[in-house]
Write an enzyme that holds these catalytic residues in place. Structure first.
Site, PDB file in Angstrom:
ATOM      1  CG  ASP A   1      -2.457  -5.376   6.279  1.00 31.06           C
ATOM      2  OD1 ASP A   1      -1.306  -5.874   6.073  1.00 31.06           O
ATOM      3  OD2 ASP A   1      -2.965  -4.287   6.411  1.00 31.06           O
TER       4      ASP A   1
ATOM      5  N   GLY B   1       0.313  -5.175   0.422  1.00 31.34           N
ATOM      6  CA  GLY B   1      -1.000  -5.001  -0.131  1.00 31.34           C
ATOM      7  C   GLY B   1      -1.094  -5.736  -1.680  1.00 31.34           C
TER       8      GLY B   1
ATOM      9  N   GLY C   1       0.868  -1.225  -0.077  1.00 28.02           N
ATOM     10  CA  GLY C   1       0.061   0.038  -0.158  1.00 28.02           C
ATOM     11  C   GLY C   1       0.724   1.129   0.023  1.00 28.02           C
TER      12      GLY C   1
ATOM     13  CD  GLU D   1       2.956  -6.438   6.021  1.00 22.59           C
ATOM     14  OE1 GLU D   1       2.677  -6.447   5.012  1.00 22.59           O
ATOM     15  OE2 GLU D   1       3.665  -7.703   6.356  1.00 22.59           O
TER      16      GLU D   1
END
Length: 360
Positions: free
Chosen positions: A144, A113, A65, A136
């Site tokens: 995630d 992402g 992301g 992350e």
């Protein structure tokens, strides 16, 4: 249509190119919204039989992301960063449930992402250039985009190892652990478009795509690097606590594993102690949860990350100021308490109020 997503329709296949090569095709908020809208449109279009997603350029499929956008939104006291995660998770969940063949050509870097928009694909293609990671914890976040579900379901503690360490793996290991379905060599990647363009459709579109891809697929020429480490990963990362994992690694005395154990401990030292512990708890819980509940838990965790502070500090240190010296809170694992971990999992919404309550 924006210039960040390029779309071509060829032989009943909607071909989407993530087109931010200067940013390694990282997902902007606009890309998340636009891709969601396109997928809904194509789901209801009988002339579209399948979807293919790839990245522009030779370096990346999608490196994650848009972290800088998230940082700037938070610092400006806005709320777009929170909505970004909510909409991204809805997109990722939708891809897992997409009723038409969805092909992810994971050529190049695939992180965060980028893993989110590819793990739900029916056909996950890896190549010589694929480099996959969920890094992350290095920026004070947790793995995630559905990792609570797909990492927790890997064999043994492999998902825990990948999630906590953020280890980068190539095509042979991606296939070995089960995060990819088939491998295309350099020649076959070039030939892919022609093969799909020439494909003759039947009533079984899933089978049509499968047969077309299988004519190009082969086996990587190198062996997985994780397979020789399987015994060590199973021994150390099956420990129920992070402190137990670290103690086990420190006690590794087998010659073939000592260098790996030493490097793994060195990698731990660079990451948020609290978010590594949260990640372990997340993956333990995720193994018992549905896909939708995993996404709901992750949105809860994201809000906790913004409140706690390591996420923003990690972005500052690695992305913004680039001093590579994040000031984690707490700074050591010895100072992390169980209550610190539990605080991340306290529900922020009732089931009826949850922003992702509609996910099934």
């Amino acid at each position: 249509m924006s210039t960040e997503l390029l779309v071509e329709i060829r032989n009943h296949i909607a071909c989407v190119t993530l087109s931010r090569p200067q940013a390694l095709n990282s997902l902007s908020y606009g890309m998340v919204i636009e891709l969601t809208q396109l997928l809904h449109k194509w789901e209801n279009d009988d002339s579209i039989h399948a979807v293919l997603v790839r990245g522009a350029g030779e370096k990346a499929f999608c490196a994650g992301g848009d972290i800088r956008y998230i940082y700037d939104s938070f610092k400006a006291d806005k709320t777009e960063h929170l909505q970004f995660f909510c909409d991204e998770y809805q997109l990722d969940h939708y891809i897992h449930r997409y009723p038409k063949p969805y092909i992810a050509l994971m050529d190049g870097i695939v992180m965060g992402g980028g893993v989110g928009i590819s793990q739900g694909a029916q056909f996950r293609i890896v190549t010589d250039r694929t480099r996959m990671a969920m890094p992350e914890t290095a920026i004070g976040l947790f793995p995630d985009v559905g990792a609570s579900y797909f990492l927790s379901r890997l064999e043994g503690p492999l998902g825990i190892y990948l999630g906590i360490t953020g280890a980068s793996i190539k095509a042979p290991d991606i296939l070995y652990v089960g995060l990819g379905d088939l491998y295309l060599d350099t020649y076959s990647v070039v030939a892919l478009d022609d093969r799909l363009n020439d494909m003759v459709w039947t009533e079984d579109h899933d089978r049509d795509i499968e047969m077309a891809l299988n004519t190009l697929a082969s086996e990587p020429v190198t062996a997985p690097t994780l397979e020789p480490l399987a015994d060590a990963i199973d021994l150390h990362f099956s420990e129920p606590t992070l402190s137990g994992i670290i103690a086990s690694l420190k006690n590794e005395s087998r010659t073939e594993f000592t260098d790996w154990a030493t490097q793994t401990l060195a990698d731990f030292a660079k990451r948020s102690p609290l978010l590594m512990a949260v990640t372990l708890e997340q993956l333990h819980r995720g193994k018992r949860m549905s896909l939708a509940d995993c996404f709901r838990m992750e949105l809860n965790l994201v809000h906790a990350c913004f409140d706690q502070g390591d996420f923003i500090e990690g972005i500052r240190a690695l992305i913004v100021d680039k001093d590579q010296r994040p000031r984690w809170s707490p700074p050591t694992l010895a100072e992390v308490t169980q209550s610190d971990i539990d605080e991340f999992f306290v529900p922020r919404w009732t089931p009826r109020e949850h922003p992702l309550r509609a996910l099934l």
